[in-house]
Design a protein around this motif. Structure first.
Motif, PDB file in Angstrom:
ATOM      1  N   ILE A  70       0.569  -1.375   0.012  1.00 46.61           N
ATOM      2  CA  ILE A  70      -0.037   0.178   0.055  1.00 46.61           C
ATOM      3  C   ILE A  70       0.747   1.161   0.031  1.00 46.61           C
ATOM      4  CG2 ILE A  70      -1.681   1.104   1.301  1.00 46.61           C
ATOM      5  CD1 ILE A  70      -2.740  -1.347   2.125  1.00 46.61           C
ATOM      6  N   GLU A  71       1.893   1.138   0.769  1.00 40.73           N
ATOM      7  CA  GLU A  71       2.671   2.590   1.073  1.00 40.73           C
ATOM      8  C   GLU A  71       3.673   2.667  -0.026  1.00 40.73           C
ATOM      9  OE1 GLU A  71       1.651   4.852   3.118  1.00 40.73           O
ATOM     10  OE2 GLU A  71       0.081   3.714   3.829  1.00 40.73           O
ATOM     11  N   HIS A  72       4.173   1.607  -0.476  1.00 42.50           N
ATOM     12  CA  HIS A  72       5.488   1.580  -1.264  1.00 42.50           C
ATOM     13  C   HIS A  72       5.321   1.109  -2.592  1.00 42.50           C
ATOM     14  CE1 HIS A  72       7.561   3.324   2.193  1.00 42.50           C
ATOM     15  NE2 HIS A  72       7.095   2.055   2.856  1.00 42.50           N
ATOM     16  N   LYS A  73       4.217   0.380  -2.996  1.00 39.31           N
ATOM     17  CA  LYS A  73       3.869  -0.234  -4.100  1.00 39.31           C
ATOM     18  C   LYS A  73       4.955  -1.638  -4.619  1.00 39.31           C
ATOM     19  CE  LYS A  73       1.159   3.304  -4.699  1.00 39.31           C
ATOM     20  NZ  LYS A  73      -0.347   3.186  -4.064  1.00 39.31           N
ATOM     21  N   LEU A  74       5.316  -2.276  -3.395  1.00 39.99           N
ATOM     22  CA  LEU A  74       6.343  -3.198  -3.604  1.00 39.99           C
ATOM     23  C   LEU A  74       5.588  -4.554  -3.344  1.00 39.99           C
ATOM     24  CD1 LEU A  74       9.131  -4.268  -4.180  1.00 39.99           C
ATOM     25  CD2 LEU A  74       9.449  -4.386  -1.773  1.00 39.99           C
ATOM     26  N   VAL A  75       5.633  -5.679  -4.119  1.00 42.05           N
ATOM     27  CA  VAL A  75       5.017  -7.057  -4.194  1.00 42.05           C
ATOM     28  C   VAL A  75       6.203  -7.959  -4.202  1.00 42.05           C
ATOM     29  CG1 VAL A  75       3.485  -8.675  -5.251  1.00 42.05           C
ATOM     30  CG2 VAL A  75       2.861  -5.976  -5.453  1.00 42.05           C
ATOM     31  N   ILE A  76       6.098  -8.805  -3.248  1.00 48.68           N
ATOM     32  CA  ILE A  76       7.215  -9.841  -3.024  1.00 48.68           C
ATOM     33  C   ILE A  76       6.623 -10.984  -3.706  1.00 48.68           C
ATOM     34  CG2 ILE A  76       9.028 -11.212  -1.863  1.00 48.68           C
ATOM     35  CD1 ILE A  76       8.811  -8.912  -0.152  1.00 48.68           C
ATOM     36  N   ALA A  77       6.896 -11.667  -4.697  1.00 52.73           N
ATOM     37  CA  ALA A  77       6.396 -12.994  -5.121  1.00 52.73           C
ATOM     38  C   ALA A  77       6.665 -14.271  -4.441  1.00 52.73           C
ATOM     39  CB  ALA A  77       6.822 -13.285  -6.735  1.00 52.73           C
ATOM     40  N   ASP A  78       5.961 -15.133  -4.424  1.00 53.18           N
ATOM     41  CA  ASP A  78       6.159 -16.376  -3.617  1.00 53.18           C
ATOM     42  C   ASP A  78       6.605 -16.477  -2.246  1.00 53.18           C
ATOM     43  OD1 ASP A  78       5.056 -17.957  -5.706  1.00 53.18           O
ATOM     44  OD2 ASP A  78       6.739 -17.990  -6.806  1.00 53.18           O
ATOM     45  N   VAL A  79       6.343 -15.456  -1.399  1.00 56.85           N
ATOM     46  CA  VAL A  79       6.823 -15.254  -0.135  1.00 56.85           C
ATOM     47  C   VAL A  79       6.840 -16.546   0.715  1.00 56.85           C
ATOM     48  CG1 VAL A  79       6.497 -14.020   2.077  1.00 56.85           C
ATOM     49  CG2 VAL A  79       6.137 -12.960  -0.191  1.00 56.85           C
ATOM     50  N   LYS A  80       5.910 -17.299   0.447  1.00 58.18           N
ATOM     51  CA  LYS A  80       5.871 -18.728   1.316  1.00 58.18           C
ATOM     52  C   LYS A  80       7.114 -19.701   1.071  1.00 58.18           C
ATOM     53  CE  LYS A  80       3.230 -21.244  -2.254  1.00 58.18           C
ATOM     54  NZ  LYS A  80       1.886 -21.817  -2.534  1.00 58.18           N
ATOM     55  N   LEU A  81       7.682 -19.210   0.025  1.00 51.64           N
ATOM     56  CA  LEU A  81       9.131 -20.152  -0.463  1.00 51.64           C
ATOM     57  C   LEU A  81      10.429 -19.519  -0.169  1.00 51.64           C
ATOM     58  CD1 LEU A  81       8.086 -21.244  -4.292  1.00 51.64           C
ATOM     59  CD2 LEU A  81       7.711 -22.256  -2.097  1.00 51.64           C
ATOM     60  N   VAL A  82      10.238 -18.501   0.814  1.00 49.40           N
ATOM     61  CA  VAL A  82      11.449 -17.808   1.307  1.00 49.40           C
ATOM     62  C   VAL A  82      11.605 -18.530   2.684  1.00 49.40           C
ATOM     63  CG1 VAL A  82      12.480 -15.746   2.212  1.00 49.40           C
ATOM     64  CG2 VAL A  82      10.890 -15.590   0.206  1.00 49.40           C
ATOM     65  N   ALA A  83      13.043 -19.339   2.752  1.00 51.24           N
ATOM     66  CA  ALA A  83      13.088 -19.721   4.171  1.00 51.24           C
ATOM     67  C   ALA A  83      13.163 -19.127   5.333  1.00 51.24           C
ATOM     68  CB  ALA A  83      14.476 -20.687   3.748  1.00 51.24           C
ATOM     69  N   ASP A  84      13.935 -17.837   5.180  1.00 51.22           N
ATOM     70  CA  ASP A  84      14.169 -17.039   6.288  1.00 51.22           C
ATOM     71  C   ASP A  84      13.670 -15.632   5.734  1.00 51.22           C
ATOM     72  OD1 ASP A  84      15.029 -15.343   8.277  1.00 51.22           O
ATOM     73  OD2 ASP A  84      16.859 -16.549   8.593  1.00 51.22           O
ATOM     74  N   PHE A  85      12.370 -15.250   6.187  1.00 48.78           N
ATOM     75  CA  PHE A  85      12.016 -14.066   5.711  1.00 48.78           C
ATOM     76  C   PHE A  85      12.521 -12.742   6.090  1.00 48.78           C
ATOM     77  CE2 PHE A  85       8.768 -10.609   6.379  1.00 48.78           C
ATOM     78  CZ  PHE A  85       8.113 -10.445   5.042  1.00 48.78           C
ATOM     79  N   LYS A  86      13.179 -12.825   7.467  1.00 49.79           N
ATOM     80  CA  LYS A  86      13.829 -11.442   8.131  1.00 49.79           C
ATOM     81  C   LYS A  86      15.018 -11.250   7.326  1.00 49.79           C
ATOM     82  CE  LYS A  86      15.663  -9.820  12.329  1.00 49.79           C
ATOM     83  NZ  LYS A  86      15.441  -9.886  13.918  1.00 49.79           N
ATOM     84  N   ARG A  87      15.769 -12.391   7.204  1.00 51.90           N
ATOM     85  CA  ARG A  87      17.013 -12.181   6.477  1.00 51.90           C
ATOM     86  C   ARG A  87      16.931 -11.758   4.918  1.00 51.90           C
ATOM     87  NH1 ARG A  87      19.319 -11.476  10.743  1.00 51.90           N
ATOM     88  NH2 ARG A  87      18.996 -13.226  12.408  1.00 51.90           N
ATOM     89  N   TYR A  88      15.773 -12.288   4.519  1.00 51.61           N
ATOM     90  CA  TYR A  88      15.518 -11.710   3.051  1.00 51.61           C
ATOM     91  C   TYR A  88      15.300 -10.289   3.060  1.00 51.61           C
ATOM     92  CZ  TYR A  88      13.073 -11.814  -1.369  1.00 51.61           C
ATOM     93  OH  TYR A  88      12.487 -11.796  -2.876  1.00 51.61           O
ATOM     94  N   ILE A  89      14.251 -10.001   4.058  1.00 52.55           N
ATOM     95  CA  ILE A  89      14.184  -8.347   4.082  1.00 52.55           C
ATOM     96  C   ILE A  89      15.074  -7.734   4.299  1.00 52.55           C
ATOM     97  CG2 ILE A  89      12.665  -6.536   5.268  1.00 52.55           C
ATOM     98  CD1 ILE A  89      10.968  -8.490   3.317  1.00 52.55           C
ATOM     99  N   LEU A  90      16.069  -7.858   5.288  1.00 51.51           N
ATOM    100  CA  LEU A  90      17.062  -7.070   5.745  1.00 51.51           C
ATOM    101  C   LEU A  90      18.180  -7.053   4.543  1.00 51.51           C
ATOM    102  CD1 LEU A  90      17.941  -8.543   9.293  1.00 51.51           C
ATOM    103  CD2 LEU A  90      17.072  -6.292   8.452  1.00 51.51           C
ATOM    104  N   TYR A  91      18.235  -8.040   3.670  1.00 47.61           N
ATOM    105  CA  TYR A  91      19.321  -8.032   2.469  1.00 47.61           C
ATOM    106  C   TYR A  91      19.032  -7.199   1.528  1.00 47.61           C
ATOM    107  CZ  TYR A  91      21.914  -9.827  -1.664  1.00 47.61           C
ATOM    108  OH  TYR A  91      22.508  -9.657  -2.928  1.00 47.61           O
ATOM    109  N   TRP A  92      17.586  -6.967   1.205  1.00 48.89           N
ATOM    110  CA  TRP A  92      16.891  -6.143   0.063  1.00 48.89           C
ATOM    111  C   TRP A  92      16.866  -4.905   0.680  1.00 48.89           C
ATOM    112  CZ3 TRP A  92      17.887  -7.015  -4.475  1.00 48.89           C
ATOM    113  CH2 TRP A  92      17.648  -8.531  -5.107  1.00 48.89           C
ATOM    114  N   LYS A  93      16.668  -4.727   2.007  1.00 47.88           N
ATOM    115  CA  LYS A  93      16.795  -3.211   2.403  1.00 47.88           C
ATOM    116  C   LYS A  93      18.109  -2.593   2.105  1.00 47.88           C
ATOM    117  CE  LYS A  93      16.017  -0.736   6.541  1.00 47.88           C
ATOM    118  NZ  LYS A  93      14.638   0.327   6.169  1.00 47.88           N
TER     119      LYS A  93
END
Length: 447
Positions: A70-93
């Motif tokens: 809603i705020e940044h118009k970002l969609v992450i595909a197949d989130v359920k296949l990400v083994a470690d969601f927190k590390r994934y977010i920190l990397y892309w940040k």
């Protein structure tokens, strides 16, 4: 199509002023250590937004995803296949702070036919990008290594201590003792111990459902514990629901291949079997099915060995009893189920005396020779004993009907006497069918 429809929902919600969560809550595994190149924030229990300082606890993952859409118009595909969601977010940040978002994401324009001020650009981050796919694979591999190490520790752990969910018996030592007990005594099988990981947490989840009076299979809630027990026994619901994704994290198979669930892995195995149907199976050796003694835990791979064991160790000659009483197949089934139930309840079926343990009962029955004194047929030849005491009782599958045993001196050729049709006309006139037909025609004429 799913992505575009999701974006359309978000857009319509913005227009209407109602912001509802459009993403399903997901259950993620515990976070492993970050792979190379990932800036980890070990002390923080929350997950930050990729673009701003907004943070959410890990359990509120769906709220963070909703915020970024809603705020940044970002969609992450197949989130359920990400083994470690927190590390994934920190990397892309970290990466988005170094380069523009358009260097990594595909741009999707919504309402392209509308006026320019009503159009929106959404950014799709998915594993089509090689860097994203490599990150997901690294997280998956590290997660798999940690899961295998955890499973290895549990395999050799001798400090396990837990109580059975279906009786008051406590178990210490290794987890396999409890799991095998529930499978053998209560017909509740959640899989082989070597296929399970995080066993303590798994048992806690199942126990919580039972404490909440919820069936483990159909997941209906009942008014009291006795109603739940009767339901699970009668409906054969003493098993877990394989479609419930909540249990996936407790099985090793769900960590083996990147982006695949256990159903997909299993279906691939089944297709390989179908492709090899024309191969030569002449060297196939079937593993024998072990049946358990009526009075102890002894198992045998043939019925002959089992009958011999019961005769020598307990003085119980099942074949002799079957012959003397002339038991057919169904009567044998009822007798076996009756004995199983009495022994399970630690009660002597001859004198009805109850004991504290199965060992005390068997000692009593052998000393008093009550083991050979069956009660009256009317006691055990009842419809209730059609139902097995143990659902996995393979002894029932080995029973044979007495009628199958034909003496050698008896001829298998049974003579058949044909009907006398020498006077066919007289036979038709005197036939009871003819009389019934006449009565039927007469009743129609009257009506």
């Amino acid at each position: 199509e799913y992505l575009l429809s999701s974006l359309g929902v978000v857009k319509s919600q913005q227009v209407q002023g109602k912001l509802k969560c459009i993403l399903e809550p997901l259950s993620l595994p515990e976070s492993p250590a970050s792979p190379d190149g990932v800036a980890a924030v070990e002390s923080s229990p929350s997950v930050p937004c990729i673009f701003c300082e907004e943070c959410y606890v890990l359990a509120e993952q769906s709220q963070l995803l909703k915020h970024m859409i809603i705020e940044h118009k970002l969609v992450i595909a197949d989130v359920k296949l990400v083994a470690d969601f927190k590390r994934y977010i920190l990397y892309w940040k970290k990466r988005f702070a170094e380069q523009p978002v358009t260097d990594f994401c595909s741009v999707i324009r919504t309402n392209s036919k509308a006026p320019l001020e009503e159009q929106d650009n959404y950014f799709l981050l998915c594993d089509v990008l090689p860097e994203d796919r490599l990150l997901r694979e690294q997280l998956q591999q590290k997660r798999l290594r940690e899961i295998l190490e955890q499973q290895q520790r549990e395999r050799y752990d001798t400090s396990f201590h837990s109580m059975c969910m279906f009786c008051d018996q406590e178990f210490t030592g290794n987890r396999s003792v409890l799991l095998n007990h529930m499978a053998r005594e209560h017909a509740f099988n959640i899989g082989l111990p070597d296929n399970i990981v995080n066993c303590y947490e798994f048992l806690a989840v199942l126990q919580e459902k039972l404490d909440n009076l919820q069936c483990l299979y159909c997941e209906k809630v009942f008014r009291d514990k006795n109603t739940l027990k009767d339901h699970m026994r009668k409906k054969q619901h003493r098993r877990i629901n394989a479609k419930n994704k909540e249990y996936d994290r407790f099985y090793i198979i769900n960590y083996l291949e990147f982006g695949k669930s256990w159903e997909e892995v299993q279906s691939e195995d089944d297709r390989e079997l179908l492709d090899n149907l024309e191969e030569d199976w002449s060297d196939w050796e079937e593993h024998p099915v072990c049946a358990v003694c009526l009075f102890c835990e002894q198992q045998a791979d043939t019925t002959e060995k089992l009958h011999l064991h019961m005769q020598k160790s307990h003085g119980f000659d099942f074949l002799k009893i079957k012959s003397e009483l002339g038991l057919n197949f169904y009567q044998q089934v009822k007798l076996v189920n009756f004995i199983r139930r009495e022994i399970h309840q630690c009660r002597c079926y001859s004198c009805q005396e109850k004991f504290q343990s199965k060992g005390g009962l068997i000692s009593h029955m052998q000393e008093t020779k009550h083991i050979t004194f069956l009660p009256a047929r009317s006691t055990w030849d009842q419809p209730q004993y059609y139902f097995p005491t143990y659902e996995n009782d393979t002894l029932l599958c080995t029973l044979s009907d007495s009628e199958d045993l034909i003496p050698e001196d008896q001829s298998e050729d049974v003579p058949v006497v044909s009907e006398d049709i020498s006077s066919l006309k007289a036979l038709k006139q005197s036939s009871i069918l003819n009389q019934l037909l006449c009565e039927e025609i007469g009743s129609h004429d009257k009506s």
